[in-house]
Design an enzyme around this catalytic site. Sequence first.
Site, PDB file in Angstrom:
ATOM      1  CB  ALA A 219      -0.928  -0.020   1.204  1.00  0.00           C
ATOM      2  CG  HIS A 220      -1.215   4.769   0.923  1.00  0.00           C
ATOM      3  ND1 HIS A 220      -1.078   5.511   2.057  1.00  0.00           N
ATOM      4  CD2 HIS A 220      -2.353   4.059   1.068  1.00  0.00           C
ATOM      5  CE1 HIS A 220      -2.099   5.283   2.849  1.00  0.00           C
ATOM      6  NE2 HIS A 220      -2.890   4.405   2.280  1.00  0.00           N
TER       7      HIS A 220
END
Lengths: 318, 318, 318
Positions: A219-220
Amino acid sequence: LNLLAIAKNLDVEFLGNPNQELIGISSLENLNNKKICLVIEKKYICESLKNAGAVICPKDFVNQIKNENFLISENPKLTFAKLSQFFKPYLTNPIYHSNLNLYLGENVSIGQNFTAGAGVVIEDNVAIGNNVTISHNVVIHHGVKIEDNVFIGSGSIIGSEGFGNVLDQESKWSHIAHLGSVLIGSNVRLGSNCSIDRGTIEDTIINSGVIIDNSVHIAHNVIIGENTAIAAKVGIAGSCKIGKRNMIGGMVGIVDHIETVDDVIISATSTVSKDLMESGTYTGIMPISKHASWKRIAFWITKLDKILKNLKYKRFKP
Amino acid sequence: LNLLAIAKNLDVEFLGNPNQELIGISSLENLNNKKICLVIEKKYICESLKNAGAVICPKDFVNQIKNENFLISENPKLTFAKLSQFFKPYLTNPIYHSNLNLYLGENVSIGQNFTAGAGVVIEDNVAIGNNVTISHNVVIHHGVKIEDNVFIGSGSIIGSEGFGNVLDQESKWSHIAHLGSVLIGSNVRLGSNCSIDRGTIEDTIINSGVIIDNSVHIAHNVIIGENTAIAAKVGIAGSCKIGKRNMIGGMVGIVDHIETVDDVIISATSTVSKDLMESGTYTGIMPISKHASWKRIAFWITKLDKILKNLKYKRFKP
Amino acid sequence: LNLLAIAKNLDVEFLGNPNQELIGISSLENLNNKKICLVIEKKYICESLKNAGAVICPKDFVNQIKNENFLISENPKLTFAKLSQFFKPYLTNPIYHSNLNLYLGENVSIGQNFTAGAGVVIEDNVAIGNNVTISHNVVIHHGVKIEDNVFIGSGSIIGSEGFGNVLDQESKWSHIAHLGSVLIGSNVRLGSNCSIDRGTIEDTIINSGVIIDNSVHIAHNVIIGENTAIAAKVGIAGSCKIGKRNMIGGMVGIVDHIETVDDVIISATSTVSKDLMESGTYTGIMPISKHASWKRIAFWITKLDKILKNLKYKRFKP
């Protein structure tokens, strides 16, 4: 290729006929007198090894193996890994890096010795180093930076926007535009069908030497430390910071904002919901049982709190 | 963009120099006097905020922050989300929606302001609303209906046939042709590498406002209620009916035919094997421990039934 | 299509008007007098079935259903599965198997009646049997063998290199070139976004009749027995040997080198970390609870070892 040439190339010792021709690697089940095989533990030594073209093994196995040709290595598996690269087939097609098959954005910089499969998409402002191979149908979204000697497996998506959303007054989701990017360090290897999201403001960072299996989601703003290995189907949620040389087993889930130190090993399918601040092996798996037995166990588990209350168990307080 | 223009656009109050130029958003770690940053909790207030170009925060933080330029918002994260859209880069390439890069079936209707990446496949009889963006290498199978303001991430597959199979007399599987479709409501946002299967007879339905992260699998005939959020790697099996405003954590598995009411929150990696008919937060995770400790715990868990029998524990009956 | 034609084609008995026209299949919720519906259990028998065009059901339901047209079947779900294939729409586009849309390597052999979607990549030396359908954006890496009557869903990647890596002296990963291939037997059906890795030396083998749902990962050298069903999001690690007629629930994780016998059923989301050498159903799921209750349970679980020590519980030794 003959035994001498291989030994020279891998810089290891050999025993036997230097001209012994070797056309490939065999398993222990299908020995072949033109192929070399790997014996990594004593328990695999057996009569039929006489049928191998040669054997890779540690020095002290030699006397026990009825063969005349050996590659001697104190790390035979590593020697085997390096040797395996010699026998990789040369692919002529699909034509790699033709203008027809590659969708290329503007202001893309690409280093030397670039190989791209068919259907690859590279958006604007991507920077790619030397000796990079991108397999088929991979998408590199805008602004991603990829360093040298990187491999990206088919169908992987790098630099998609992260799952950052905010509820508005009417309980509707407002999406955050992710303005950071993804940085993939040198010598990173990424499997098929992975997704690595770009950061919200800062970058998502996969440091050098990291290896990642298929269908992994990162994820980010995650940061993965150098030489960490991530097995298939792992999911790492936003802003996690994973240490160096971690080994993350298949299908592990790591919740957001988790930190792990260096040299952590996480058993397959465990959930990491707290920081792991000491190196070592961690596990959190519900043991598998016959279904009928599990049903009773699961019943008691859901009652554990009440049971201990009823037993007037007071040593700990939850 | 200057502070005044931004405040007007977002319809929020500002304090300070209306002409303060802002070229982007910064994190708190890399403040920049031409960029705006977000302060969402008091603990993030610090001396160095004087170096920010401006600060988004609630009104009562202003006196404690040593800066002169502010966007005032009682929901600063929402203001930040809306602002982030202003700074999204404009991509020139790959050329979107060119005939070369898009595989388009017959009888496809597409609304205004359509954007499609490279390698997108849209089969026959698909209907797409206005303001839809479909990223690279996405496949929309035949008959899928997509409403307005939808985003679909790279590599996602919409409308593949579901996993409905029947054993025949010889223990072989006979596949059911899935004749339903997929309906994706307005304002839905879907991540990368997702799979949403078509229904067997009726449609699979993703209602409006639903947001879905990467690598999510949604099986045939699932219905997802409005404004539900589904994190990465979630799998929802056939015929589940998920309520409105649910928040489903990453890697959650929901078995088939499960129903959840509105406003259910499910913790990451939990398994949902029963209906959740009361709103609230649910969890089912085996806690992670050092491996040696887990081994002992796992041993006792598998013996829980026998232990309680031996303790002559009778309060409950499994 | 009329009732007579359908009954003849499926080789089942019918009752009623042979000329009854049937244009599709309806669910029990949306009955239609031109469509046939399925009644699989007595509890679904109701007044409104009079509105169906015809009903598929076992013989002994007929007297209780107020309709005049029936397909009689002792396995009505199987009859339904076969019938559903008659109503599959004919797709004109994207143009399948055109030279434009297919990236084809050298020395590829393809049998009769081949259908390929857009963006399909087939590398060198692939051998494909008769009646094979490969959906959009699928990648078949070099040397993969696919037998007859196989379906491969969009976005799946077959024959990527496995995750075999060896640590070198400096704690860096050295990748093993995977020289084996993938063999997919006849009548295999594979969903969307799957990844099946090639073997290290020997092949990864999916035996005939296996059905696999979306987003499944199958690692190098796995062997899957005939007619086994694998639900979505399952991950099977390297060198596992799965028996015949297993049913593996969604999101199950199977660690490396595991063996299961024939006729094993594994409940969704369970982790298989030991061989399953007896047929039957196995489960390992942490039960889901309200979060507050789970917190207390999880606390006690991590203390289980100490609790039993304190209770001086001696019946078993971990």
